[in-house]
Enzyme design. Structure first.
Site, mmCIF file in Angstrom:
data_model
loop_
_atom_site.group_PDB
_atom_site.id
_atom_site.type_symbol
_atom_site.label_atom_id
_atom_site.label_comp_id
_atom_site.label_asym_id
_atom_site.label_seq_id
_atom_site.Cartn_x
_atom_site.Cartn_y
_atom_site.Cartn_z
ATOM 1 C CG HIS A 209 46.461 -3.737 -5.198
ATOM 2 N ND1 HIS A 209 47.107 -4.569 -6.103
ATOM 3 C CD2 HIS A 209 46.825 -2.466 -5.526
ATOM 4 C CE1 HIS A 209 47.803 -3.831 -6.949
ATOM 5 N NE2 HIS A 209 47.658 -2.562 -6.621
ATOM 6 C CG HIS B 83 48.756 -0.292 -1.668
ATOM 7 N ND1 HIS B 83 49.989 0.190 -2.068
ATOM 8 C CD2 HIS B 83 47.848 0.176 -2.567
ATOM 9 C CE1 HIS B 83 49.831 0.911 -3.171
ATOM 10 N NE2 HIS B 83 48.544 0.926 -3.483
#
Length: 789
Positions: free
Chosen positions: A517, A521
């Site tokens: 994350h 991403h």
């Protein structure tokens, strides 16, 4: 011009062309009503001409109002009854001429004065204490004017009256037409206060319920035998309408004489002052029960045929449930259960959508053979559960990978707090570092980065190549290019430098230390979103503001992600979990922080030049899309998309209506369906990794696994519940975890999205990646790649 008592000073409207000229008001919006306002009429009641009366005469002429002057109370009353003035200004300074308060009372006794504004002109006293205005109010005056003969003071007073009390009274006059409609309506209508005290019922309501005129006014609903008054019935209604939602359904009401009647009722909350619910409007009509069972059975049969015809998506799940294999629970007590079902129908006070379905099934049971009735009983039990959209899993021993993924992604943890509290550093948002603030634009991007973005419009674009070229800052560069392609700066009316600053701030608040994350991403999801927006069916459906919202939502959807799941944060008692009540913790934080970062500094505020209403609309769409990435509502979003969009479109195609553009447009363009499409779009973009080319899919699988491994390590260090025990770095099979995730979350969703947007290349990658992971799992390998030969 001669001034006679009650004479019309101006036969026609007189509007000044001077610098203070004001355009006359012609139309007034009153809710959904458009009202035409005639030229205002003013009556001046002054016994003698003086500077004050002349000031108001001049002001009337300046404002374009028709003006009459009366010298005596009798002529004033006669003139008013003839012309019905909007404003009356009465001189109260000299009691020796006439009693101003008595005149006001006389005017107020007439029906015509109900919506008239009456002004009292009083003397200015500087040498004594201010007197009370209560006697004036009691006499019927609307407001007091302390003498001031300045022409502009008189003019300003009239203009304030026009746009204040006069316009309010004008709207109130229009209410007469609304009350006429209510009084003559054949539907029974009841209006109550927020405390459920009856304020109005129309004649149809009184007739239907057997009451006399005025009998119900000011009574509380609890004093009236409207229904059986079971607590759960009232709670169900109140839980809906008290949050501002409309409720509709059927219940059995009791008339004044005790007779029971079945009504179809709609209750609508009315928002008033302070944005709070101030009234409830109830609209009722008697139900006709004739042939209810036959009609219900026909409806069920038609629904079943429609489902059979339009269900075109293949089911690749491992354990699909075959209804025919459901075992019977036996016939003991079946008759009693059926009688109980019908008793529930007849005691049901309300019918929300789910209770409508239950009532249809109950009615169908009465004419069904015993095996069918028992199967419907089983269906009723399922419908009464709370999680209607979430598949039920077997024991953990059957598929621990799936069970752990569901526990980690679709729940909010065990709510068990330890002595440790997990504190996010989210409040300390990152400013743009000096190395990030170098002036870049599409015209001076380094060649290596330009080359890495050459095929960004293609699905097979390699985000990891861009990550390497930008030193883990792909979001700014890819964002600049994609936003330019979609004309985002033009839509937002912001400069490219503002957009660049915004992208830099957002990227700086992604955690580069997260293995998954991070801003790469985010850039990957942005790329997928832009790709989906370019598909023909999606372009037909969404407006420019939807495209802008989707690209912004994709950019910010995981900003400040700590690399831990919602379940972890709830179990750890984190500040964010407490702030958001353990509900959609991260998604709420991402959306809120994105707007905080954007609006705190004008240099990066891409919204600063937007019109207020358009900004509010855009903001709501962005928030809704970011919240849609939360996994607890995954199956709800997918099922609604399939049933509201896929199936109707498939039915149109099967019926040969491919060319019926209007029918397709109706499905695609309804506001409710556009919301579902936007949610589905960002959900698919967010977890599209298994549909990427194999090497990218493998890289993403390794990154998300590492992030889950790190969470499990931290849970054990802190003594927290381990929400995904299968993600132990020493024992986890990555191929099994990927297959479980794909089987449980990906296949059905992308089948539905492919049927809508036509994505054969993605489905091919997905099938190839499934084969790859199955190949590794078949060899009992737990790693990302097979060992070299």
């Amino acid at each position: 011009m001669e001034e006679n008592e009650g004479a019309d000073i101006s036969e026609t409207s007189s509007v000044s062309n001077g610098p203070w000229c004001k355009a006359p008001v012609t139309d007034v919006q009153f809710g959904p009503m458009r009202l035409h306002q005639d030229q205002l009429q003013v009556l001046l009641v002054f016994a003698e001409e003086d500077d004050q009366s002349n000031g108001f005469r001049w002001a009337c002429d300046k404002a374009g109002f028709r003006c009459n002057i009366a010298r005596t109370p009798q002529s004033a009353l006669e003139c008013f009854l003839d012309k019905h003035h909007d404003i009356i200004i009465i001189d109260h300074r000299h009691s020796r001429y006439f009693d101003a308060e008595a005149l006001c009372r006389s005017i107020r006794t007439t029906k015509a004065s109900e919506n008239t504004v009456i002004i009292c002109v009083v003397q200015r006293h500087t040498d004594r204490e201010e007197s009370s205005i209560l006697p004036l109010i009691s006499a019927g005056f609307t407001r007091r004017y302390i003498e001031n003969s300045s022409r502009m003071a008189c003019y300003n007073e009239l203009i304030q009256l026009e746009f204040g009390q006069v316009q309010a009274q004008f709207k109130l006059r229009a209410c007469n037409s609304l009350f006429t409609a209510l009084e003559k309506s054949q539907e029974a209508i009841e209006i109550t206060s927020e405390d459920h005290v009856i304020q109005y019922v129309n004649p149809a309501f009184e007739t239907m319920m057997g009451y006399q005129i005025g009998e119900l006014i000011e009574k509380e609903l609890t004093e009236v035998p409207i229904n059986e008054k079971k607590a759960d019935f009232l709670d169900t209604i109140n839980s809906c309408i008290k949050i501002g939602k409309e409720w509709q359904g059927m219940y059995y009401a009791k008339k004044k004489n005790g007779d029971s009647i079945q009504q179809n009722v709609k209750i609508l909350p009315v928002i008033g002052q302070g944005g709070k619910i101030r009234h409830y409007v109830s609209i009722s009509r008697l139900c006709n029960d004739n042939n209810k069972v036959e009609k219900t059975c026909e409806c069920i049969q038609a629904e079943s045929q429609t489902d059979t015809q339009t269900c075109r998506h293949k089911d690749m799940r491992k354990g699909s449930l075959d209804v025919r294999s459901t075992t019977s629970r036996g016939s003991d007590g079946s008759s009693q259960r059926r009688r109980s079902s019908m008793a529930r129908v007849h005691s049901m006070t309300i019918e929300a959508p789910i209770t409508k379905v239950i009532n249809i099934i109950n009615a169908a049971q009465e004419s069904s053979p015993m095996p069918v009735a028992e199967a419907l009983d089983r269906a009723l039990e399922i419908l009464r559960t709370t999680e209607l959209y979430s598949p039920q899993l077997g024991t953990k021993d059957e598929d621990p990978h799936t069970s752990d993924l569901v526990g980690g992604l679709m729940t909010d943890g065990l709510r068990r707090l330890s002595g440790n509290e997990y504190i996010l550093s989210a409040k300390q948002t990152h400013q743009v570092a000096g190395s990030l603030s170098s002036p870049i634009s599409l015209n001076d991007i380094p060649p290596r980065i330009t080359q890495a973005m050459e095929n960004e419009e293609q699905w097979d674009f390699d985000i990891f190549e861009l990550e390497a070229a930008t030193h883990k800052r792909p979001l700014v560069y890819l964002g600049l290019k994609i936003f330019a392609r979609f004309g985002i700066c033009e839509f937002l009316n912001c400069s490219e430098s503002t957009l660049r600053s915004w992208l830099q701030v957002i990227e700086a608040n992604y955690h580069s230390s997260n293995s998954y994350h991070n801003s790469t991403h985010s850039a990957d999801v942005l790329h997928a979103t832009a790709y989906f927006l370019s598909k023909e069916r999606v372009k037909q459906t969404l407006d420019p503001i939807d495209e802008v919202a989707a690209l912004i939502a994709a950019t910010v959807h995981d900003v400040d992600h700590p690399g831990r799941t919602n379940s972890f944060l709830c179990n750890a008692g984190s500040e964010l979990a407490i702030l958001y009540n353990d509900t959609a913790v991260l998604e709420s934080h991402h959306a809120a922080l994105a707007f905080q970062l954007t609006t705190r500094d004008g240099k990066c505020n891409i919204f600063k030049n937007m019109e207020r209403n358009e900004y509010r609309t855009l903001r709501q769409v962005i928030i809704d899309m970011v919240l849609a990435t939360e996994m607890t509502k995954h199956f709800e979003h997918v099922n609604k998309f399939v049933n509201s969009i896929n199936k109707p479109l498939a039915a149109l195609e099967e019926n040969g209506n491919n060319g019926d553009g209007e029918s397709i447009k109706t499905v695609l363009r309804s506001p409710e369906n556009r919301i579902l499409i936007k949610r589905m779009l960002i959900k698919c973009a967010d977890i599209s990794n298994p549909c990427r080319p194999r090497e990218q899919c493998i890289e993403w699988a390794g990154r998300i696994s590492e992030e889950y491994f790190a969470q499990t390590d931290e849970e054990r260090r802190q003594g927290l519940p381990v929400v995904m025990p299968v993600f132990d770095r020493n024992t986890c099979s990555i191929p099994k975890s990927q297959l479980s995730f794909i089987d449980y979350f990906i296949i059905d969703m992308f089948d539905a999205w492919d049927a809508f947007a036509d994505l054969p290349n993605l489905m091919e990658h997905l099938n190839n990646n499934i084969k790859y992971w199955k190949g590794l799992d078949g060899r009992n390998l737990r790693v990302l790649r097979p060992p070299p030969e």
